[in-house]
Design a protein around this motif. Structure first.
Motif, PDB file in Angstrom:
ATOM      1  N   LYS A 297       0.710  -1.252   0.224  1.00  0.00           N
ATOM      2  CA  LYS A 297       0.181   0.075  -0.275  1.00  0.00           C
ATOM      3  C   LYS A 297       0.891   1.689  -0.136  1.00  0.00           C
ATOM      4  O   LYS A 297       0.470   2.220  -0.827  1.00  0.00           O
ATOM      5  CB  LYS A 297      -1.286  -0.820   1.142  1.00  0.00           C
ATOM      6  N   HIS A 298       2.018   1.303   0.142  1.00  0.00           N
ATOM      7  CA  HIS A 298       3.145   2.102   1.065  1.00  0.00           C
ATOM      8  C   HIS A 298       4.455   2.102   0.316  1.00  0.00           C
ATOM      9  O   HIS A 298       5.328   3.285   0.626  1.00  0.00           O
ATOM     10  CB  HIS A 298       2.840   2.582   2.390  1.00  0.00           C
ATOM     11  N   PHE A 299       4.755   2.236  -0.529  1.00  0.00           N
ATOM     12  CA  PHE A 299       5.858   1.377  -1.232  1.00  0.00           C
ATOM     13  C   PHE A 299       6.291   3.159  -1.682  1.00  0.00           C
ATOM     14  O   PHE A 299       7.406   3.646  -1.098  1.00  0.00           O
ATOM     15  CB  PHE A 299       6.391  -0.268  -2.399  1.00  0.00           C
ATOM     16  N   ASP A 300       5.585   3.747  -2.568  1.00  0.00           N
ATOM     17  CA  ASP A 300       5.640   4.796  -3.326  1.00  0.00           C
ATOM     18  C   ASP A 300       6.159   6.135  -1.700  1.00  0.00           C
ATOM     19  O   ASP A 300       6.706   6.743  -1.699  1.00  0.00           O
ATOM     20  CB  ASP A 300       4.904   5.034  -4.375  1.00  0.00           C
ATOM     21  N   GLU A 301       4.960   6.020  -1.305  1.00  0.00           N
ATOM     22  CA  GLU A 301       4.869   6.978  -0.536  1.00  0.00           C
ATOM     23  C   GLU A 301       5.641   7.241   0.680  1.00  0.00           C
ATOM     24  O   GLU A 301       6.568   8.117   0.947  1.00  0.00           O
ATOM     25  CB  GLU A 301       3.383   6.681   0.587  1.00  0.00           C
ATOM     26  N   LEU A 302       6.557   5.755   0.652  1.00  0.00           N
ATOM     27  CA  LEU A 302       7.640   5.855   1.834  1.00  0.00           C
ATOM     28  C   LEU A 302       9.219   6.127   1.818  1.00  0.00           C
ATOM     29  O   LEU A 302       9.519   6.901   1.816  1.00  0.00           O
ATOM     30  CB  LEU A 302       7.928   3.973   2.864  1.00  0.00           C
ATOM     31  N   ILE A 303       8.991   6.032  -0.015  1.00  0.00           N
ATOM     32  CA  ILE A 303      10.411   6.491  -1.009  1.00  0.00           C
ATOM     33  C   ILE A 303      10.407   8.236  -0.710  1.00  0.00           C
ATOM     34  O   ILE A 303      11.402   8.761  -0.571  1.00  0.00           O
ATOM     35  CB  ILE A 303      10.430   6.156  -1.852  1.00  0.00           C
ATOM     36  N   GLN A 304       9.082   8.735  -0.670  1.00  0.00           N
ATOM     37  CA  GLN A 304       9.044  10.037  -1.098  1.00  0.00           C
ATOM     38  C   GLN A 304       9.029  10.273   0.359  1.00  0.00           C
ATOM     39  O   GLN A 304      10.207  11.522   0.417  1.00  0.00           O
ATOM     40  CB  GLN A 304       7.788  10.222  -0.849  1.00  0.00           C
ATOM     41  N   PHE A 305       8.702   9.907   1.921  1.00  0.00           N
ATOM     42  CA  PHE A 305       8.803  10.152   3.298  1.00  0.00           C
ATOM     43  C   PHE A 305      10.266  10.226   3.217  1.00  0.00           C
ATOM     44  O   PHE A 305      10.668  11.355   3.644  1.00  0.00           O
ATOM     45  CB  PHE A 305       7.912   9.176   3.662  1.00  0.00           C
ATOM     46  N   TYR A 306      11.402   8.897   2.802  1.00  0.00           N
ATOM     47  CA  TYR A 306      12.268   9.067   3.415  1.00  0.00           C
ATOM     48  C   TYR A 306      13.290   9.837   2.784  1.00  0.00           C
ATOM     49  O   TYR A 306      14.124  11.135   3.185  1.00  0.00           O
ATOM     50  CB  TYR A 306      13.195   8.242   2.438  1.00  0.00           C
ATOM     51  N   TYR A 307      13.276  10.699   1.581  1.00  0.00           N
ATOM     52  CA  TYR A 307      13.867  11.465   0.922  1.00  0.00           C
ATOM     53  C   TYR A 307      13.236  13.516   1.031  1.00  0.00           C
ATOM     54  O   TYR A 307      13.687  14.213   1.289  1.00  0.00           O
ATOM     55  CB  TYR A 307      12.859  11.333  -1.456  1.00  0.00           C
TER      56      TYR A 307
END
Length: 401
Positions: A297-307
């Motif tokens: 559900k959140h893979f892309d969201e977590l990448i954006q969060f890290y960035y």
């Protein structure tokens, strides 16, 4: 009489505190299968402080007795470099942050109590008396999350916040004070070569799953080709602005968590840190350590969060954040993500294996690496199937295989 002992403990502790040890208890800290590159001991001390006694609870990282593990983890280099992290690099990072008046801290490191490579102070060789002694984080409520389940979303975010600092501060230092980075950090980074296709062939269980599973069997040839072209972990060239300290072993057992309602994290096991791309650590950490349902559900969201966290740190230390645009980071992911495929496949076989395997304990002198890898390869549970389906589909979606 304890099975384990650490010689000259008072001398080892002298840099941290001057106390007379009146009693000690040394036992195994981690269960077999939960730690591979070292022998971890629990050290409980009763010490005399004036007219009263007090308790000290420590954890000791010792040289693994097994020679194959020493060779695999390049103990002569990695043990020395981990000591340098606690004695040189972490103090350098903390000082750099204070001098730049940032509004955050790198409080995810463990407190050092003492370290040595040998009892012989003139020796340049790491031997069986090498030890790194630090606080026992379990006494402060820190625990490893269940490696079979993985981090929930809130914990994953806190872990990524910590790694954003771990990566962004040295990256900023390279730009703002390159001489400081080159003198205090770069000498203690090394090339990591943990993966070798001849030493770690694809497991039989994984191959059978790959060729028969209805969801991923159409990707079998892509998977085999991707693994075949993978280089050893951590050997990617670093030529641009994203080069920084990379942990290279950022899986769930090297991250300790406290207060699940408002998670706090500690990053441990700094033996394999090299100069690399933060994208490599990010991909490996997400795939190996975050719950599969969360990733779906959140893979892309977590990448954006890290960035976003990375950019926040860069801004705080006074470096021009426009040097790190997201499209550049996306290229980093596409450049270094594919190399993490074999890394993830290799580690997930062990991460998802059954717990409590006392027959294949890497710290025992008679441990046989080849036999252990074969045994792991023959076990492929439903846990493995679920995670490997996600791994293969996600890497295929991103054209990383």
């Amino acid at each position: 009489m304890s099975e384990y002992d650490i010689k000259n403990l008072e001398e080892l502790l002298a840099s941290h505190l001057h106390r007379e040890i009146v009693d000690k208890k040394i036992t195994r800290l981690t269960a077999p299968g939960e730690n591979y590159g070292s022998l971890m001991l629990k050290v409980d001390l009763t010490v005399k402080n004036g007219d009263r006694t007090e308790e000290i609870h420590a954890a000791a990282k010792c040289v693994p007795p097994n020679e194959a593990i020493q060779k695999m983890f390049n103990t002569q280099v990695t043990f020395r470099n981990e000591i340098a992290w606690y004695t040189i690099i972490i103090p350098t990072i903390q000082r750099f942050l204070r001098e730049n008046n940032v509004r955050f801290s790198a409080n995810f490191f463990t407190e050092l109590y003492g370290a040595r490579i040998s009892l012989n102070k003139d020796s340049a060789t790491v031997d069986e008396d090498g030890v790194i002694l630090f606080e026992n984080l379990t006494k402060s409520g820190y625990r490893n999350d269940d490696r079979h389940i993985g981090f929930d979303l809130s914990t994953a975010r806190e872990v990524l916040k910590a790694f954003a600092v771990f990566h962004a501060v040295p990256a900023a230092m390279r730009l703002k004070q390159p001489e400081l980075f080159d003198n205090n950090i770069r000498p203690h980074l090394h090339t990591v070569e943990f993966f070798n296709k001849e030493e770690f062939p694809l497991s039989l269980g994984f191959l059978k799953f790959l060729e028969t599973d209805a969801v991923v069997k159409h990707l079998a040839e892509k998977v085999k080709t991707a693994i075949d072209r993978c280089k050893p972990f951590g050997t990617d060239d670093v030529q641009d602005i994203w080069g920084t300290t990379t942990h290279n072993d950022s899986w769930i057992n090297n991250i300790m968590v406290r207060d699940k309602s408002e998670p706090k994290v500690k990053i441990v096991d700094l033996q394999a840190v090299s100069l690399g791309s933060p994208a490599a650590d990010l991909v490996f950490c997400l795939i190996t350590s975050v719950n599969t349902a969360v990733l779906e559900k959140h893979f892309d969201e977590l990448i954006q969060f890290y960035y976003d966290q990375f950019i926040y740190v860069i801004k705080e230390v006074g470096v021009d954040y426009q040097q790190f645009p997201y499209d550049s980071f996306a290229r980093e992911l596409n450049a270094h993500g594919p190399a993490q495929f074999a890394h993830c496949v290799n580690f997930l076989c062990g991460i998802l294996a059954d717990k409590g395997d006392t027959q294949n304990d890497p710290v025992k002198k008679d441990y046989n690496l080849e036999e252990h890898m074969k045994a792991l390869g023959e076990i492929f549970t439903e846990r493995h199937q679920e995670r490997f389906r996600f791994l293969i589909k996600e890497f295929a979606r991103r054209n990383w295989i």
